[in-house]
Design an enzyme around this catalytic site. Structure first.
Site, PDB file in Angstrom:
ATOM      1  N   LYS A   1       0.839  -1.217   0.000  1.00 36.86           N
ATOM      2  CA  LYS A   1       0.000   0.000   0.000  1.00 36.86           C
ATOM      3  C   LYS A   1       0.865   1.255   0.000  1.00 36.86           C
ATOM      4  O   LYS A   1       0.603   2.193  -0.750  1.00 36.86           O
ATOM      5  CB  LYS A   1      -0.930  -0.040   1.223  1.00 36.86           C
ATOM      6  N   SER A   2       1.880   1.283   0.833  1.00 37.36           N
ATOM      7  CA  SER A   2       2.751   2.469   0.899  1.00 37.36           C
ATOM      8  C   SER A   2       3.377   2.758  -0.463  1.00 37.36           C
ATOM      9  O   SER A   2       3.389   3.894  -0.934  1.00 37.36           O
ATOM     10  CB  SER A   2       3.875   2.241   1.911  1.00 37.36           C
TER      11      SER A   2
ATOM     12  N   ASP B   1       2.038  -1.123  11.814  1.00 37.63           N
ATOM     13  CA  ASP B   1       0.695  -1.575  11.416  1.00 37.63           C
ATOM     14  C   ASP B   1       0.422  -3.023  11.822  1.00 37.63           C
ATOM     15  O   ASP B   1      -0.686  -3.522  11.607  1.00 37.63           O
ATOM     16  CB  ASP B   1       0.534  -1.427   9.897  1.00 37.63           C
TER      17      ASP B   1
HETATM   18  C1  S3P Z   1       2.697   4.780   6.163  1.00 28.77           C
HETATM   19  C2  S3P Z   1       3.226   5.193   7.357  1.00 28.77           C
HETATM   20  C3  S3P Z   1       2.698   4.762   8.661  1.00 28.77           C
HETATM   21  C4  S3P Z   1       1.777   3.558   8.534  1.00 28.77           C
HETATM   22  C5  S3P Z   1       0.819   3.714   7.398  1.00 28.77           C
HETATM   23  C6  S3P Z   1       1.573   3.838   6.088  1.00 28.77           C
HETATM   24  C7  S3P Z   1       3.288   5.286   4.909  1.00 28.77           C
HETATM   25  O1  S3P Z   1       1.960   5.837   9.246  1.00 28.77           O
HETATM   26  O2  S3P Z   1       1.070   3.353   9.740  1.00 28.77           O
HETATM   27  O3  S3P Z   1      -0.053   2.613   7.315  1.00 28.77           O
HETATM   28  O4  S3P Z   1       3.013   4.704   3.833  1.00 28.77           O
HETATM   29  O5  S3P Z   1       4.044   6.261   4.964  1.00 28.77           O
HETATM   30  P1  S3P Z   1       2.664   6.971  10.138  1.00 28.77           P
HETATM   31  O6  S3P Z   1       3.495   7.820   9.238  1.00 28.77           O
HETATM   32  O7  S3P Z   1       1.539   7.751  10.744  1.00 28.77           O
HETATM   33  O8  S3P Z   1       3.477   6.233  11.164  1.00 28.77           O
END
Ligand code: S3P
Length: 461
Positions: A38-39, A338
């Site tokens: 997803k990221s 996560d």
């Molecule tokens: C993500 C960063 C994380 C993670 C999220 C995806 C990202 O959040 O929990 O599901 O893709 O940069 P945070 O930046 O709030 O830690």
């Protein structure tokens, strides 16, 4: 004998929930590929928008969160086309070339999409309105808006506390800044770097604890000048040279370790299981769950370790077996942020106490995950408690009771975690709403059933 499963009434967000349930199953067997990360999927679309020319993406996650980002990229000027399953083409407009969107950018449930796109808008001389569902409207945005204000952006209107819906106006001339993130957050880091793309000179982000580095890596693949140096014991300094001409890239997105975590833990707790998870991204900033599960005695082997598109990828072979409780140090949190809900489920099946330390960031995820996990565990007959920012789960080395309905609070990972718990619990587990699973793992139901899991997703797949 079939057991009646109590189902909660419509979910807390006001809309009708889509109840789902899971029953004790196993052994789980087979080879599956979790959906694209997803990221990386959000970033691939956004960097495609910011490059001049045609970016090609393979393995894009086609979940609702990412589709919302694709719509926003279109509204900002990109031409985006789906060529086939997971295969997408983005024709970008380049850094500095964005158009003012005609409509509100509705990000649904997507924290990453909305926060990264605030960085994009906040670095360009355009105005855009951001909105989302009840979960996203409740999440803190000041952590993004504060550094963007230092770069010259202004919030024209917002809900209380700087929350969504909000209208953001980027400056005529973006200021490069040096910024130390107050919380370990890849989203904050990425928003500052994205705004810095349209600033003259160098934008620097300092993080005391290293967080996922997909933005840095992918920006380089698009031709940006990004340097990374260690900072202190666990941190990093990231320096980006602004106003590059990003060139389009050809990207292949591996399976999301945060999604693979669900069949992984399911295979550990359903007796007799053996499952292979194909092409999982094993970037060391994402593998805290694997480290922790191995400490718990989990039988997980990384095979066929290779590199693809700048990321380490492995096939994971997982076999069911006994687990023991462990102490998870707070500095591990960014690499498994996560995965705590599903780790807590694994801990419920382990022998002894698991203490997960320093989970304050879990309170501001898609739901208050610390409270939601604790509540779901207690409802499922598991001994669990919260002490400060720590979650403690006391496993009995066997199956928890299950049987009671679990509230998911518009949170896909809470939904999937408790369905996984149901696969090993004595009595079936029902969740009030499985609809949000489509934000990150649309084929969760069929994929799990393909392994032999008894999961009923109601109207959903
Ligand atoms: C993500 C960063 C994380 C993670 C999220 C995806 C990202 O959040 O929990 O599901 O893709 O940069 P945070 O930046 O709030 O830690």
């Amino acid at each position: 004998m079939s057991t009646a499963v109590p189902v909660l009434s419509p979910s807390a967000h006001g809309g009708p929930g889509r109840p789902a349930r899971a029953r004790r199953s196993g052994p789980l067997r087979g080879r599956v590929r979790a959906p694209g990360d997803k990221s990386m999927s959000h970033r691939a679309l956004i960097f495609g928008l910011l490059a001049v020319g045609e970016t090609r993406i393979e393995g894009l996650l086609e979940g609702e969160d990412v589709l919302a980002t694709a719509r926003a990229c279109r509204a900002l000027g990109a031409e985006i086309e789906r060529l086939g399953e997971g295969r997408w083409r983005v024709r970008g407009v380049g850094v500095g070339g964005l158009k003012r969107p005609a409509e509100t950018l509705d990000f649904g449930n997507a924290g990453t999409g909305s926060r990264l796109m605030m960085g994009v808008v906040g670095g360009h001389p355009i105005t855009a309105t951001f909105d989302g569902d009840a979960s996203l409207r409740s999440r803190p945005m000041r952590r993004i808006l504060d550094p963007l204000a230092l770069m010259g952006a202004s919030v024209l209107s917002s809900a209380e506390g700087g929350r969504l819906p909000l209208t953001l106006q980027g400056p005529e001339r973006t200021l490069p800044i040096a910024y130390e993130t107050p919380v370990p957050s890849a989203q904050v880091k990425s928003a500052v770097l994205l705004a810095g793309l349209n600033a003259p000179g160098a934008t620097t982000v300092i993080e005391r604890e290293a967080t996922r580095d997909h933005t840095e890596k992918m920006l380089r693949a698009f031709g940006a000048d990004v340097t990374v140096e260690p900072f202190g014991a666990h941190g990093r300094t990231i320096r980006l040279v602004g106003q590059p001409e990003l060139r389009p890239a050809s990207l292949s997105i591996p399976a999301d370790p945060s999604s693979a975590a669900f069949p992984l833990v399911a295979a550990l707790i359903a007796a007799g299981s053996e499952v292979t998870l194909d092409s999982v991204m094993t970037n060391p900033l994402r593998t805290g769950l694997l480290t922790t599960l191995k400490e718990m005695g989990a039988d997980v082997t990384l095979t066929n370790i290779r590199e693809e598109g700048g990321e380490e990828i492995s096939d994971l072979v997982v076999r069911a077996g006994p687990l023991v409780g462990v102490d998870v140090p707070p500095e591990r949190a960014p690499s498994m942020i996560d995965e705590y809900p599903v780790l807590a489920v694994a801990a419920a099946f382990a022998e002894g106490e698991t203490r997960m330390r320093g989970l304050h960031e879990l309170r501001v995820k898609e739901s208050d995950r610390l409270a939601a996990v604790h509540d779901g565990l207690v409802r499922s007959g598991v001994e669990a408690r919260i002490e400060g920012d720590d979650l403690i789960v006391v496993g009995r080395g066997g199956a928890p009771g299950g049987g009671a309905p679990v509230k998911t609070h518009l949170d896909h990972r809470i939904a999937m975690s408790f369905l996984v718990l149901g696969l090993g619990a004595e009595a079936p587990v029902a969740i009030d709403d499985g609809a949000m699973i489509a934000t990150s793992f649309p084929a969760f139901g069929p994929l799990m059933r393909g392994l032999g899991a008894d999961i009923d997703m109601g109207d959903a797949a």
